[in-house]
Design an enzyme around this catalytic site. Structure first.
Site, short mmCIF file in Angstrom:
data_model
loop_
_atom_site.label_atom_id
_atom_site.label_comp_id
_atom_site.label_asym_id
_atom_site.label_seq_id
_atom_site.Cartn_x
_atom_site.Cartn_y
_atom_site.Cartn_z
N LYS A 131 20.78 -33.73 25.63
CA LYS A 131 19.59 -33.13 25.01
C LYS A 131 18.60 -34.25 24.70
O LYS A 131 19.00 -35.39 24.50
CB LYS A 131 19.97 -32.43 23.69
CG LYS A 131 18.96 -31.40 23.24
CD LYS A 131 19.11 -30.10 24.00
CE LYS A 131 18.11 -29.05 23.57
NZ LYS A 131 18.48 -27.72 24.09
P1 NAD Z 1 9.09 -22.00 21.72
O1 NAD Z 1 8.44 -23.22 21.22
O2 NAD Z 1 8.59 -21.34 22.95
O3 NAD Z 1 9.09 -20.87 20.59
C1 NAD Z 1 9.48 -21.08 19.27
C2 NAD Z 1 8.76 -20.04 18.44
O4 NAD Z 1 9.24 -20.09 17.09
C3 NAD Z 1 7.25 -20.26 18.38
O5 NAD Z 1 6.59 -19.03 18.56
C4 NAD Z 1 7.04 -20.82 16.97
O6 NAD Z 1 5.76 -20.53 16.45
C5 NAD Z 1 8.14 -20.12 16.21
N1 NAD Z 1 8.55 -20.84 15.01
C6 NAD Z 1 8.66 -22.17 14.81
N2 NAD Z 1 9.05 -22.44 13.57
C7 NAD Z 1 9.21 -21.25 12.97
C8 NAD Z 1 9.61 -20.85 11.66
N3 NAD Z 1 9.92 -21.75 10.74
N4 NAD Z 1 9.68 -19.54 11.39
C9 NAD Z 1 9.36 -18.63 12.32
N5 NAD Z 1 8.97 -18.93 13.55
C10 NAD Z 1 8.89 -20.23 13.87
O7 NAD Z 1 10.64 -22.37 21.84
P2 NAD Z 1 11.77 -21.64 22.67
O8 NAD Z 1 11.88 -22.33 23.97
O9 NAD Z 1 11.56 -20.17 22.60
O10 NAD Z 1 13.06 -22.06 21.83
C11 NAD Z 1 13.45 -21.38 20.65
C12 NAD Z 1 14.91 -21.68 20.36
O11 NAD Z 1 15.69 -21.30 21.50
C13 NAD Z 1 15.26 -23.14 20.10
O12 NAD Z 1 16.30 -23.20 19.17
C14 NAD Z 1 15.75 -23.62 21.44
O13 NAD Z 1 16.64 -24.73 21.32
C15 NAD Z 1 16.47 -22.39 21.93
N6 NAD Z 1 16.67 -22.35 23.38
C16 NAD Z 1 15.61 -22.34 24.24
C17 NAD Z 1 15.83 -22.27 25.61
C18 NAD Z 1 14.72 -22.17 26.61
O14 NAD Z 1 15.01 -21.94 27.79
N7 NAD Z 1 13.47 -22.30 26.22
C19 NAD Z 1 17.15 -22.25 26.11
C20 NAD Z 1 18.21 -22.26 25.19
C21 NAD Z 1 17.95 -22.30 23.84
#
Ligand code: NAD
Length: 478
Positions: A109
């Site tokens: 990561k």
């Molecule tokens: P992203 O940046 O696209 O979206 C995150 C969202 O959460 C945003 O809309 C942001 O405004 C919101 N956010 C941030 N802080 C917040 C808070 N305190 N309260 C409420 N909302 C809040 O990110 P993502 O890619 O969707 O990732 C989200 C989670 O999923 C992370 O934990 C990431 O590790 C996990 N994840 C993502 C992927 C992927 O393919 N993108 C894969 C596996 C896991």
């Protein structure tokens, strides 16, 4: 955020605690147990970029948890809270996640301590390229050793910059495009990668609801149709999960929590409209078709059937766990439930579909993209028309039968079109993802239901994953 930091273990400690709970139920030699648990290496880089007339210094990390299979795989996150503890916890989760969904990778990561919203696009490009350069020159970006992907704060755009930076540094590497996944389609990406993690959450829930015995453990019954859902974070993962669950499975999105507050409507929110509103206004405040709640985190405690934390880690912790009403939590984000909260929720009988499994759709489709890049051909290109030609033979025969039997039997109106069309890349990707999510769930559910000493899906998934990693280490002679 309302966190009781003093009593709460850190994210990495939480992952270790959950790991320890699982290995206590296994019969691994202590040396091997320790080898699997520890993070192999974490590289910290500080680099300067000249921006706005002065040099700004940035701190980034790339952590490699386990190299029992290579390349190692894991996203790169852009957030102000990025630190060594966090990337190490996330790298460990990647090891177990890859083992659970049988993608042939070790866990890694990366993260950059930055608020991407404070920078112009061209500035972000300079910063990303410099970060990629620092990692690539140490083989921490490399198609056969370490393959990043998007995570919080990054997406297709950043992955395209990283791929291009690597290609510039390795001009004769024919597999250069496989150095990173999550790229846009025109830059070597794959159809369905952007939606993959949210789509995987949907497939995970569908598979859960195909197991009535498991559904009964949560105190619910029936299918996804009509279930009330609260989602935290309408970013890449949360948006796609909410959209698909609502549009394709009939679930109702009754709460959406974002950075600046939350929206609640027990009749159901319009996911697309809220997403568009956030795109235009930077948050949910001011959206008219729903009740705005200033302290968004309290909506995690809203009355609903399924809670989907899809934003960040540690949001369900000792301070609020006992007030969570949802009988089912699916961890779309990594680490949203702390180890302490996990204890409280298990005690209450809440079923948790753990992050390691729930958000594995991203790495699964990343795996497909990596394979596509290495094979230099789009999925379906060789077989699609041949498949269609064979289907045509059957349709022609059925047409003859249709004519012959007259009113006694007739072909269904849309059968011909549906059956004739061979699968394109997107359909193949979804099919591969669906298969992966089903099989992985079945492995976890089997352990959960067959062992008296396993009382939750998280422990079950750790058991399945650790056993596979151990087998792989043993095969290497360790
Ligand atoms: P992203 O940046 O696209 O979206 C995150 C969202 O959460 C945003 O809309 C942001 O405004 C919101 N956010 C941030 N802080 C917040 C808070 N305190 N309260 C409420 N909302 C809040 O990110 P993502 O890619 O969707 O990732 C989200 C989670 O999923 C992370 O934990 C990431 O590790 C996990 N994840 C993502 C992927 C992927 O393919 N993108 C894969 C596996 C896991």
């Amino acid at each position: 955020m309302n966190m009781t930091a003093a009593k709460e273990p850190s994210f990495r400690e939480s992952v270790d605690l959950m790991f320890n709970r699982a290995v206590a139920l296994m019969d691994l030699p202590p040396g091997l147990e320790e080898k699997i648990r520890v993070c192999n290496a974490t590289y910290t880089v500080r680099f300067g970029v000249r921006l706005r007339g002065q040099i700004q210094t940035f701190t980034g990390y790339r952590s490699v948890h386990s190299e029992h299979m290579e390349p190692v795989k894991g996203g790169i996150r852009y957030a102000t809270g990025v630190n060594q503890d966090e990337v190490e916890a996330l790298a460990a989760l990647m090891t177990y996640k890859c083992a659970l969904v049988e993608t042939p990778f070790g866990g890694s990561k990366g993260g950059l301590k930055i608020d991407p919203r404070q920078y112009e696009e061209y500035e972000l490009e300079m910063i990303t390229r410099r970060f990629a350069y620092e990692l690539a020159k140490r083989d921490l970006i490399n198609p056969s050793q370490n393959v990043p992907a998007p995570d919080m704060g990054t997406g297709e755009r950043e992955m395209a910059w990283i791929a291009d930076q690597y290609a510039r540094m390795n001009t004769t590497d024919i597999n250069a495009r496989a150095c990173v996944t999550g790229k846009p389609p025109h830059a070597g990406g794959i159809a369905g990668r952007v939606e993959a993690t949210g789509r995987g959450v949907q497939y995970a829930l569908r598979e859960f609801f195909r197991h009535p015995q498991d559904v009964a453990r949560s105190g619910m019954q029936g299918t996804l149709d009509g279930k009330k859902v609260v989602v935290q974070g309408l970013g890449n993962v949360g948006y796609h999960a909410a959209k698909f669950l609502n549009a394709e499975d009939g679930a109702s999105i009754v709460g959406i929590i974002e950075r600046d507050g939350a929206l609640v409507d027990d009749k159901g929110l319009d996911v697309e409209a809220v997403r568009n509103w956030i795109g235009r206004h930077g948050g949910v405040r001011g959206y008219a078709d729903g009740t705005y709640v200033e302290d968004g985190a309290t909506v995690l405690e809203h009355d609903c059937d399924i809670l989907i934390p899809a934003a960040m880690e540690g949001v369900i912790n000792l301070s609020n766990a006992h007030r969570i009403k949802a009988p089912l939590i699916i961890e779309a984000a990594n680490g949203p439930v702390t180890a302490g909260a996990d204890d409280v929720l298990r005690e209450k009988g809440t079923v948790i579909i753990p992050d390691m499994y729930a958000n594995a759709g991203g790495v699964t489709v990343s795996y497909f993209e990596w394979v596509k890049n290495l094979s230099h051909i789009r999925f379906g290109r060789m077989g699609r028309r041949q498949e269609e030609a064979r289907h045509q033979l059957i349709v022609d025969e059925l047409a003859k039968l249709d004519q012959h039997l007259g009113d006694a039997w007739t072909m269904s109106p849309d059968f011909k079109d549906k059956y004739l069309r061979g699968a394109d890349e997107l359909e193949l990707v979804r099919s591969g993802l669906d298969d992966t999510m089903r099989i992985a769930y079945q492995a976890c559910s089997e352990v959960w239901n067959s062992r008296d000493d396993v009382n939750d899906l998280r422990t079950a998934s750790y058991l399945v994953a650790i056993d596979r990693v151990a087998t792989s280490y043993r095969a290497k002679g360790l």
